[in-house]
Design an enzyme around this catalytic site. Structure first.
Site, PDB file in Angstrom:
ATOM      1  N   ARG A   6      -3.642   6.034   6.096  1.00  0.00           N
ATOM      2  CA  ARG A   6      -4.662   5.845   5.441  1.00  0.00           C
ATOM      3  C   ARG A   6      -4.978   6.867   4.234  1.00  0.00           C
ATOM      4  NH1 ARG A   6      -7.616   2.194   8.501  1.00  0.00           N
ATOM      5  NH2 ARG A   6      -7.147   1.941  10.639  1.00  0.00           N
ATOM      6  N   ASP A   7      -5.417   6.134   3.298  1.00  0.00           N
ATOM      7  CA  ASP A   7      -5.751   7.010   1.803  1.00  0.00           C
ATOM      8  C   ASP A   7      -6.778   8.013   2.320  1.00  0.00           C
ATOM      9  OD1 ASP A   7      -4.943   6.216  -1.230  1.00  0.00           O
ATOM     10  OD2 ASP A   7      -6.692   7.736  -0.768  1.00  0.00           O
TER      11      ASP A   7
ATOM     12  N   VAL B  54       1.068   9.968  -7.520  1.00  0.00           N
ATOM     13  CA  VAL B  54       2.197  10.572  -6.601  1.00  0.00           C
ATOM     14  C   VAL B  54       3.735   9.897  -6.788  1.00  0.00           C
ATOM     15  CG1 VAL B  54       2.752  10.927  -4.109  1.00  0.00           C
ATOM     16  CG2 VAL B  54       0.381  10.926  -4.696  1.00  0.00           C
TER      17      VAL B  54
ATOM     18  N   HIS C 247       4.579   3.675  -3.494  1.00  0.00           N
ATOM     19  CA  HIS C 247       3.551   3.379  -2.433  1.00  0.00           C
ATOM     20  C   HIS C 247       2.903   2.091  -2.985  1.00  0.00           C
ATOM     21  CE1 HIS C 247       1.767   6.171  -5.214  1.00  0.00           C
ATOM     22  NE2 HIS C 247       0.523   5.612  -4.903  1.00  0.00           N
ATOM     23  N   MET C 248       2.411   1.141  -2.069  1.00  0.00           N
ATOM     24  CA  MET C 248       1.566   0.264  -2.124  1.00  0.00           C
ATOM     25  C   MET C 248       0.266   0.456  -1.371  1.00  0.00           C
ATOM     26  SD  MET C 248       3.640  -2.643  -3.469  1.00  0.00           S
ATOM     27  CE  MET C 248       1.963  -3.449  -3.521  1.00  0.00           C
ATOM     28  N   HIS C 249      -0.979   0.079  -2.232  1.00  0.00           N
ATOM     29  CA  HIS C 249      -2.263   0.454  -1.655  1.00  0.00           C
ATOM     30  C   HIS C 249      -2.584  -0.957  -1.055  1.00  0.00           C
ATOM     31  CE1 HIS C 249      -3.458   4.044  -4.070  1.00  0.00           C
ATOM     32  NE2 HIS C 249      -2.572   3.700  -4.837  1.00  0.00           N
TER      33      HIS C 249
HETATM   34  P1  DGP Z   1      -1.653   6.623  -7.008  1.00  0.00           P
HETATM   35  O1  DGP Z   1      -2.684   6.998  -7.913  1.00  0.00           O
HETATM   36  O2  DGP Z   1      -1.599   5.004  -6.848  1.00  0.00           O
HETATM   37  O3  DGP Z   1      -0.371   7.333  -7.158  1.00  0.00           O
HETATM   38  O4  DGP Z   1      -2.470   6.832  -5.528  1.00  0.00           O
HETATM   39  C1  DGP Z   1      -2.220   8.112  -4.862  1.00  0.00           C
HETATM   40  C2  DGP Z   1      -2.881   7.925  -3.506  1.00  0.00           C
HETATM   41  O5  DGP Z   1      -2.716   9.022  -2.685  1.00  0.00           O
HETATM   42  C3  DGP Z   1      -4.497   8.182  -3.978  1.00  0.00           C
HETATM   43  O6  DGP Z   1      -5.360   7.109  -3.703  1.00  0.00           O
HETATM   44  C4  DGP Z   1      -4.848   9.585  -2.919  1.00  0.00           C
HETATM   45  C5  DGP Z   1      -3.849   9.656  -1.951  1.00  0.00           C
HETATM   46  N1  DGP Z   1      -3.302  10.715  -1.812  1.00  0.00           N
HETATM   47  C6  DGP Z   1      -3.057  11.803  -2.488  1.00  0.00           C
HETATM   48  N2  DGP Z   1      -2.809  12.942  -1.432  1.00  0.00           N
HETATM   49  C7  DGP Z   1      -2.790  12.503  -0.102  1.00  0.00           C
HETATM   50  C8  DGP Z   1      -2.740  13.005   1.155  1.00  0.00           C
HETATM   51  O7  DGP Z   1      -2.382  14.323   1.233  1.00  0.00           O
HETATM   52  N3  DGP Z   1      -2.926  12.375   2.239  1.00  0.00           N
HETATM   53  C9  DGP Z   1      -3.345  10.792   2.073  1.00  0.00           C
HETATM   54  N4  DGP Z   1      -3.614  10.361   3.168  1.00  0.00           N
HETATM   55  N5  DGP Z   1      -3.277  10.263   1.020  1.00  0.00           N
HETATM   56  C10 DGP Z   1      -3.222  11.282  -0.162  1.00  0.00           C
END
Ligand code: DGP
Length: 120
Positions: free
Chosen positions: A32-33, A100, A104-106
């Site tokens: 989970r995000d 990041v 990754h895919m959301h």
């Molecule tokens: P993007 O902008 O597509 O690179 O999305 C990165 C996503 O990663 C963002 O929606 C927040 C999520 N995220 C960042 N750090 C962490 C973390 O430590 N744990 C989790 N579960 N999600 C994270």
């Protein structure tokens, strides 16, 4: 740019940072995000070291890429969001808003998501 092994998702894969796992196998982790933008917001990542969609599709085999996308849809079914629908997003690079640098895919779901791209 080469793969940065200190990125946050690499740390999650190494178990250095906890995560809320919803699916895991030998090739893929889904969790989970932390900054959910929808009632269901899950990130699906390959365990291999790929920076972006571009890097993944050029660097991984067609079989690995194909299985990855099959698993994204399978995870959406497991989350129970396939009936009402969902959105998958792969932010890529600077203009794509990728924060990041591990591919990754959301998967976002659980409400009507509105316009695909925010204005401005
Ligand atoms: P993007 O902008 O597509 O690179 O999305 C990165 C996503 O990663 C963002 O929606 C927040 C999520 N995220 C960042 N750090 C962490 C973390 O430590 N744990 C989790 N579960 N999600 C994270």
């Amino acid at each position: 740019m080469s793969y940065q092994p200190d990125n946050i998702f690499a740390k999650i894969l190494r178990g250095e940072i906890p995560n809320d796992t919803v699916y895991e196998d030998d090739e893929v982790l889904a969790f989970r995000d932390i900054n959910a933008q929808a009632p269901v917001h899950v990130l699906v990542i390959p365990k291999g070291e790929y920076i972006s969609l571009d890097d993944f599709t050029q660097g991984a085999s067609a079989e690995v890429v194909g299985r990855f996308f099959q698993k994204v849809a399978e995870i959406a079914r497991q989350l129970g969001v396939d009936g009402e629908g969902y959105r998958v997003i792969a932010n890529t690079g600077h203009n794509g808003g990728q924060e990041v640098p591990h591919f990754h895919m959301h998967i976002c779901a659980g409400r009507r998501l509105g316009r695909m791209i925010a204005q401005g």
